[in-house]
Design an enzyme around this catalytic site. Structure first.
Site, PDB file in Angstrom:
ATOM      1  N   ILE A 179      16.886 -19.796 -32.122  1.00  0.00           N
ATOM      2  CA  ILE A 179      18.150 -20.503 -31.883  1.00  0.00           C
ATOM      3  C   ILE A 179      18.296 -20.954 -30.425  1.00  0.00           C
ATOM      4  O   ILE A 179      19.116 -21.830 -30.150  1.00  0.00           O
ATOM      5  CB  ILE A 179      19.364 -19.642 -32.301  1.00  0.00           C
ATOM      6  CG1 ILE A 179      19.438 -18.322 -31.518  1.00  0.00           C
ATOM      7  CG2 ILE A 179      19.310 -19.356 -33.812  1.00  0.00           C
ATOM      8  CD1 ILE A 179      20.701 -17.499 -31.792  1.00  0.00           C
ATOM      9  N   LYS A 180      17.565 -20.350 -29.500  1.00  0.00           N
ATOM     10  CA  LYS A 180      17.574 -20.749 -28.080  1.00  0.00           C
ATOM     11  C   LYS A 180      18.989 -20.934 -27.534  1.00  0.00           C
ATOM     12  O   LYS A 180      19.212 -21.799 -26.686  1.00  0.00           O
ATOM     13  CB  LYS A 180      16.771 -22.052 -27.889  1.00  0.00           C
ATOM     14  CG  LYS A 180      15.346 -22.001 -28.427  1.00  0.00           C
ATOM     15  CD  LYS A 180      14.311 -21.679 -27.408  1.00  0.00           C
ATOM     16  CE  LYS A 180      12.931 -21.447 -27.996  1.00  0.00           C
ATOM     17  NZ  LYS A 180      12.429 -22.425 -28.943  1.00  0.00           N
ATOM     18  N   ARG A 181      19.930 -20.111 -27.979  1.00  0.00           N
ATOM     19  CA  ARG A 181      21.287 -20.232 -27.470  1.00  0.00           C
ATOM     20  C   ARG A 181      21.369 -19.653 -26.064  1.00  0.00           C
ATOM     21  O   ARG A 181      20.626 -18.713 -25.715  1.00  0.00           O
ATOM     22  CB  ARG A 181      22.278 -19.495 -28.385  1.00  0.00           C
ATOM     23  CG  ARG A 181      22.366 -20.046 -29.816  1.00  0.00           C
ATOM     24  CD  ARG A 181      22.853 -21.471 -29.849  1.00  0.00           C
ATOM     25  NE  ARG A 181      23.163 -21.928 -31.197  1.00  0.00           N
ATOM     26  CZ  ARG A 181      22.360 -22.647 -31.987  1.00  0.00           C
ATOM     27  NH1 ARG A 181      21.147 -22.991 -31.561  1.00  0.00           N
ATOM     28  NH2 ARG A 181      22.765 -23.033 -33.188  1.00  0.00           N
TER      29      ARG A 181
END
Lengths: 302, 302
Positions: B102-104
């Site tokens: 998700i690379k949030r």
């Protein structure tokens, strides 16, 4: 029409260079908007959207744009994401521009998918044009290819992107102050962001903007000089402790090129006040706008 | 049970330290999975999920985990996000661990909302435990507070996070090689990530992992030494050009502490092959696993 020109026109019509951030959490919503069943993701998401619509109605004519933070909707997974895009559509119906605060950032092959999801590519008809935001926030830490698909679509369609350059949270300084005096990491990011907009800039403002918190006036002025054609989104005002004075250096001499965001200090202004919650929000947005226009030497309702 | 211990146990059971990345795009799906109406977001999302389920069935018993990239699902907004979590549940039903890619990354007040959305907080019952991934990828560029809510939940529930330290895309070097020789930005991020896991580490592997692409062996070994207790997720193998040899230095001497991901080279292995598409995917996953085990000196089916 270029995104920043659209934003400037909307600022002139609404009266101020401000953005109201919609960051809704259930606990802080007015009592009559609370979901009957807080275990229902659908009902929770619908409550967030109803509150967001109330904010949009309240700040219409005062703020040219709203910034909707998708994190607050992703809490409820698919139901929340549906509510997020419902709210994008509501803002457009009310004549407001929408900045989707998504902070996405991944390598090129993935970035193009994020861009299609949020700006619409082949899927534009599936999404519906009214549900496409006017601008998005992005993380540029994976380099140019992580933002290029968004930038290309933005330039083609009069939309914009804001790339993180100097975040408002002091905790981010441990990363952004990396490097040597006079050559910090955030200055490197500023140079990259300014360059990434170059091909699409023409003679005016770039479609590639920056998220820049207003800290001391000298460093803000240095960043403004390093990114002369880059529109700024300025976070940190209000609940995060930023002042209008600190924001002055974010703008050009003629009061252009930036919008200041406030979220909690506006959208929860009703919390300790009796009466109509939307009236309290509207009054807080007015005060916010006057505060910013004050330091820019602008009159109310110019 | 600690996330990395769970992952090691699953690696031993499945036979190899590999992860298959599910990055589905409609254009590349087998003909019989194509949606009847490609203008229907629901049908498109359902097609992605059906393909993902086919991948999960094909690699079960070979890969201990799948990495599902949410960008490829966000293309179809809410319908895509629903399909994404359907797939998390399918993987769990098939005994696989799930890394949600998700690379949030956002400041603290927003990070806690992202964490509730993806790891489940008060909303856990709303989501359903089977729909919560075992680990997520995160961007740590906004500092400790941007990852802390995820880390705290991960440590409490035997889950993990992988924070970007050295991305695979060469375009990211312009950011990650910033600084001086011997003190590059990615090395600074490595030190931060190692420190962020400290409080939760105990005597074993940290719940705070890193995304580290395998480049030259010397710099990989230096990063391994800088993050001795940090589990790694290694991207870039296969379609992105990485080799098994380059991956060797990502592991400890006893072949622990890392998993190598391949996406396109496995999930689209059927493209130029006749017959059962799932059999082609399974064979590609087997070859991938043997390739990595080979450089680790491990026998097949150890």
């Amino acid at each position: 029409m270029n995104y920043c020109d659209r934003l400037h026109a909307a600022m002139d019509a609404a009266g101020g260079p401000i953005v109201v951030g919609i960051d809704p959490v259930l606990e802080r919503l007015p009592a009559d908007l609370q979901p009957a069943n807080p275990q229902s993701g659908d009902q929770c998401a619908a409550a967030l959207a109803a509150f967001g619509r109330g904010i949009i109605e309240a700040v219409r004519g005062i703020a040219p744009a709203v910034k909707i933070n998708i994190a607050f909707f992703e809490v409820f997974q698919a139901a929340g994401v549906a509510a997020f895009y419902d709210l994008v559509e509501s803002a457009h119906e009310n004549g407001l521009l929408v900045i989707a605060d998504i902070k996405r950032g991944d390598i090129g092959s993935t970035a193009s998918l994020y861009a299609r999801g949020h700006f619409g590519g082949a899927e534009l008809n599936t999404h519906g044009a009214a549900r496409i935001p006017d601008a998005v926030t992005l993380a540029g830490y994976l380099g140019r290819s992580a933002v290029q698909p968004f930038v290309d679509m933005a330039a083609e369609t009069g939309r914009g992107v804001y790339i993180l350059v100097r975040p408002s949270d002091p905790e981010a300084d441990l990363v952004h102050e990396f490097g040597q005096e006079g050559r910090r990491f955030y200055q490197h990011m500023a140079d990259l962001v300014s360059a990434w907009g170059g091909a699409h800039r023409g003679t005016g403002w770039s479609p590639v903007g920056a998220v820049v918190a207003a800290k001391d006036a000298a460093s803000t002025a240095a960043l403004r000089a390093a990114m002369p054609h880059t529109p700024w989104l300025v976070p940190g005002y209000g609940a995060q402790g930023g002042t209008a004075d600190a924001c002055r250096a974010c703008f050009t001499a003629d009061g252009r090129g930036a919008v200041v965001n406030a979220s909690r200090s506006v959208i929860y202004a009703f919390a300790d006040q009796p009466g109509d919650w939307q009236a309290s929000v509207r009054a807080a947005a007015e005060r916010f706008s006057q505060d910013i226009r004050g330091v820019l030497g602008q009159q109310a309702g110019r």
